[in-house]
Design a protein around this motif. Structure first.
Motif, short mmCIF file in Angstrom:
data_model
loop_
_atom_site.label_atom_id
_atom_site.label_comp_id
_atom_site.label_asym_id
_atom_site.label_seq_id
_atom_site.Cartn_x
_atom_site.Cartn_y
_atom_site.Cartn_z
N ILE A 1 1.95 14.32 -13.66
CA ILE A 1 0.83 14.85 -14.44
C ILE A 1 0.81 16.37 -14.34
O ILE A 1 0.67 17.09 -15.34
CB ILE A 1 -0.51 14.27 -13.94
N GLU A 2 0.96 16.87 -13.10
CA GLU A 2 0.96 18.32 -12.89
C GLU A 2 2.11 18.98 -13.64
O GLU A 2 1.96 20.06 -14.22
CB GLU A 2 1.07 18.61 -11.39
N SER A 3 3.28 18.32 -13.65
CA SER A 3 4.45 18.87 -14.33
C SER A 3 4.21 18.95 -15.83
O SER A 3 4.50 19.97 -16.47
CB SER A 3 5.67 17.99 -14.04
N TYR A 4 3.68 17.88 -16.42
CA TYR A 4 3.41 17.88 -17.86
C TYR A 4 2.39 18.94 -18.22
O TYR A 4 2.53 19.67 -19.20
CB TYR A 4 2.90 16.51 -18.31
N GLN A 5 1.31 19.02 -17.43
CA GLN A 5 0.27 20.01 -17.71
C GLN A 5 0.81 21.42 -17.55
O GLN A 5 0.45 22.33 -18.30
CB GLN A 5 -0.93 19.78 -16.80
N SER A 6 1.71 21.60 -16.58
CA SER A 6 2.31 22.91 -16.36
C SER A 6 3.18 23.31 -17.54
O SER A 6 3.24 24.46 -17.93
CB SER A 6 3.14 22.89 -15.08
N GLN A 7 3.87 22.32 -18.16
CA GLN A 7 4.71 22.62 -19.32
C GLN A 7 3.89 23.18 -20.45
O GLN A 7 4.28 24.14 -21.10
CB GLN A 7 5.42 21.35 -19.79
N ILE B 1 0.84 -1.20 0.00
CA ILE B 1 0.00 0.00 0.00
C ILE B 1 0.87 1.25 0.00
O ILE B 1 0.58 2.23 -0.70
CB ILE B 1 -0.95 -0.01 1.21
N THR B 2 1.94 1.23 0.76
CA THR B 2 2.85 2.37 0.81
C THR B 2 3.44 2.64 -0.57
O THR B 2 3.50 3.79 -1.03
CB THR B 2 3.98 2.12 1.82
N LYS B 3 3.88 1.58 -1.24
CA LYS B 3 4.44 1.74 -2.58
C LYS B 3 3.41 2.34 -3.54
O LYS B 3 3.71 3.23 -4.34
CB LYS B 3 4.93 0.40 -3.12
N LEU B 4 2.18 1.83 -3.45
CA LEU B 4 1.14 2.35 -4.32
C LEU B 4 0.85 3.82 -4.04
O LEU B 4 0.65 4.62 -4.96
CB LEU B 4 -0.15 1.53 -4.15
N ASN B 5 0.81 4.17 -2.76
CA ASN B 5 0.56 5.58 -2.41
C ASN B 5 1.67 6.49 -2.90
O ASN B 5 1.41 7.59 -3.41
CB ASN B 5 0.42 5.73 -0.89
N ILE B 6 2.91 6.02 -2.80
CA ILE B 6 4.04 6.82 -3.28
C ILE B 6 3.98 6.94 -4.80
O ILE B 6 4.17 8.02 -5.37
CB ILE B 6 5.38 6.18 -2.84
N ARG B 7 3.70 5.82 -5.47
CA ARG B 7 3.60 5.87 -6.93
C ARG B 7 2.48 6.81 -7.37
O ARG B 7 2.64 7.57 -8.32
CB ARG B 7 3.34 4.46 -7.49
N THR B 8 1.37 6.76 -6.65
CA THR B 8 0.26 7.64 -6.99
C THR B 8 0.65 9.10 -6.79
O THR B 8 0.34 9.97 -7.61
CB THR B 8 -0.97 7.32 -6.12
N SER B 9 1.38 9.37 -5.70
CA SER B 9 1.81 10.73 -5.41
C SER B 9 2.72 11.27 -6.49
O SER B 9 2.52 12.38 -7.02
CB SER B 9 2.51 10.79 -4.05
N TYR B 10 3.73 10.49 -6.87
CA TYR B 10 4.64 10.94 -7.91
C TYR B 10 3.97 10.96 -9.29
O TYR B 10 4.32 11.76 -10.15
CB TYR B 10 5.90 10.06 -7.93
N ASN B 11 3.03 10.05 -9.47
CA ASN B 11 2.24 10.06 -10.70
C ASN B 11 1.49 11.39 -10.84
O ASN B 11 1.47 12.01 -11.90
CB ASN B 11 1.26 8.89 -10.68
N ASP B 12 0.89 11.84 -9.71
CA ASP B 12 0.15 13.11 -9.71
C ASP B 12 1.10 14.28 -9.98
O ASP B 12 0.76 15.22 -10.72
CB ASP B 12 -0.56 13.32 -8.38
N LYS B 13 2.29 14.24 -9.37
CA LYS B 13 3.26 15.31 -9.58
C LYS B 13 3.71 15.36 -11.03
O LYS B 13 3.90 16.44 -11.59
CB LYS B 13 4.48 15.13 -8.65
#
Length: 565
Positions: free
Chosen positions: A281-287, A267-279
């Motif tokens: 996505i935000e980075s790409y959209q920001s570009q 669960i911890t790994k999934l939460n971390i992956r989700t967190s970095y996944n969100d970051k």
């Protein structure tokens, strides 16, 4: 493309009629005070006829001040601008006018445009129709960007020779731009290289974000340290002295706690992956949000102006870049949904296991002897959770670095491939330099300017530069040098097979040295280089009156402003 004439009608009355010379056309003042009479406005009207939104006609981009009277007149729908141009020997008539359109919650400027009596109700449709006539093939509505090579109406960049665009434009963007200007046969590979460099930069930024000031080895060392802590805690667990009556219950508790530890790590790994996944996505959209599209369009589409024979347009690259980011975002969103489904499944399982653990602990907790064992188990759970979180970061860093290595190799290969085409590019640059050296030597006497292009010896990157640019010193020299550059491009257009613009519009020439300006003015006439310039008469004193009179197409004063108001 060359300019033939410009007419301005107010209702049925012709209030301005300008006929452009084959060489030099001067717009100047007739009285001593030549400011705020509409000299620059004449060039901005031409710019509007070629696709701008027209706002600069009444809103001075330098002072940021609007002339309300001119705005009211121009946007009344009563004023029609007619520009006649010639492209490859064929004449075209462009007509445009602006009127205010009152909508429900706002008032907008509506532009009506015609090309040879064919009407175009929107600015985008007009530019899409005009672009092919001028030799451009634009898939996106970015025609307005191509005019920056044609006009010098920005005071901040008018004196720049090479880096004449916005100050935020990178050196790499200029390389792409000039490769288009000079018809580089390896341009498609250059575009691919730039796209890979952009991706490499994004991935390197993500690695920096993941590491957060640490090194990859620091992360690996931390995991090793946590594994050592887990080993020590398990040893304590194995050595714990249980009472015989508790052994069976403790065995069950150990089993359920092992399952909880495993689920916790997952669960911890999934939460971390989700967190970095969100970051990510935000980075790409920001570009996409932060990209100055107008600036990119200027670089790319202006370059296409200067080399229309290239099959692939830079607009294709912009579209590809944006669609690539969009596809990556879609993929990441899909992965996020997958993570969510898996996380829900694991969360249900761990909740069931925690309920069983709670029941077992309740049956054993009455004995204070077990409190030490519970502490060990809690510490183990924390360590597993910490390990899972850090392991995800390490996995992501390794994955990104592997991809970065692949990109570096791809970039190296593309650069090596382009190096084999560099002689063709140098040949085209030499054709341009023939005129640029000649003009600049006449202006500066002791030295000549030229464009230089070559590969960096260590990386094979293509570099452009201006030879002797540092010698261009003095208040009036840079503006003269930029004019010489633009005039040389007009000559290059005529002499090469490319469909570059065969005219240039020049404002803010007050910054030019008057003697150097006079030399270039005479060359414009003698070599029939079409230059339309807005300039104060004081800057023309190095030219004789007959010359000025012959090549002046418009004189303005306080009582005879461009619009008469």
């Amino acid at each position: 493309m060359q300019l033939v004439s410009l007419q301005v009608h107010k209702d049925l009355e012709v209030i301005r009629h300008l006929k452009f010379n084959e060489g030099l056309s001067i717009v100047t003042n007739s009285e001593d005070d030549g400011n705020q009479i509409g000299k620059s406005t004449a060039l901005r009207v031409i710019n509007f006829c070629l696709g701008s939104d027209g706002k600069s006609i009444w809103h001075d981009p330098e002072s940021k001040v609007s002339n309300v009277d001119i705005e009211e007149l121009v946007t009344s729908g009563r004023v029609t601008f007619t520009l006649n141009i010639k492209v490859n020997g064929k004449n075209y008539c462009i007509k445009r006018r602006i009127f205010k359109l009152h909508q429900k919650n706002r008032v907008i400027n509506k532009i009506i445009s015609y090309i040879d009596d064919q009407d175009y109700p929107t600015n985008d449709s007009f530019k899409s129709a005009l672009a092919p006539l001028l030799g451009f093939s634009l898939k996106n509505p970015t025609y307005s960007a191509i005019k920056n090579r044609l006009v010098r109406l920005d005071k901040n960049t008018a004196s720049n020779i090479y880096r004449y665009l916005n100050s935020n434009t990178s050196d790499r963007q200029y390389v792409v731009y000039y490769s288009y200007i000079f018809g580089f046969s390896g341009h498609d590979d250059l575009v691919a290289e730039m796209a890979k460099q952009d991706e490499r930069s994004r991935r390197e930024s993500r690695v920096d974000m993941l590491l957060n000031g640490n090194t990859e080895q620091d992360i690996k060392d931390k995991i090793e340290s946590i594994d050592d802590d887990i080993f020590a805690l398990k040893q304590k667990e194995m050595e714990f002295d249980f009472k015989d009556a508790q052994n069976k219950g403790v065995e069950k508790l150990n089993a359920i706690r092992g399952k909880i530890a495993s689920l916790t790590e997952s669960i911890t790994k999934l939460n971390i992956r989700t967190s970095y996944n969100d970051k990510t996505i935000e980075s790409y959209q920001s570009q996409n949000t932060k990209v100055d599209l107008k600036l990119v369009e200027k670089i790319y589409s202006e370059a296409k102006t200067l080399s229309p024979n290239i099959n692939k347009s830079l607009e294709d690259l912009i579209y590809f870049h944006e669609s690539l980011i969009s596809r990556k975002v879609d993929y990441l969103i899909e992965k996020k949904n997958e993570y969510k489904i898996e996380l829900n499944f694991l969360t249900k399982n761990i909740n069931d296991a925690l309920d069983k653990e709670k029941t077992l602990i309740s049956s054993l907790i009455n004995d204070s002897h077990l409190s030490g064992f519970i502490i060990i188990e809690n510490e183990l759970r924390d360590k597993y959770e910490e390990r899972g979180r850090i392991a995800v970061i390490l996995d992501e860093v390794i994955s990104e670095n592997n991809k970065i290595s692949e990109l570096k190799e791809d970039i190296r290969k593309l650069r090596a491939k382009n190096k084999r085409h560099i002689e063709q590019l140098k040949t085209n640059v030499r054709k341009f330099n023939k005129k640029f050296r000649s003009l600049s030597r006449e202006v500066f006497k002791d030295f000549a300017l030229s464009v230089n292009v070559d590969n960096k010896s260590d990386t094979n990157e293509i570099e452009f530069s201006i030879v002797n640019q540092k010698k261009v010193s003095g208040d009036g020299a840079p503006r003269a040098a930029s004019l010489a550059f633009d005039m040389s491009l007009v000559v290059y257009s005529k002499e090469s097979s490319s469909n570059l613009p065969q005219c240039t519009l020049q404002d803010y020439l007050e910054a030019a040295d008057q003697d150097k300006l006079a030399i270039l003015a005479r060359k414009s006439v003698s070599e029939k280089i079409q230059v339309v310039m807005s300039v104060l008469k004081d800057k023309l004193i190095s030219l004789d009156e007959d010359f000025i009179e012959k090549h002046t197409i418009l004189r303005l004063d306080k009582n005879n402003k461009f619009f008469g108001i």
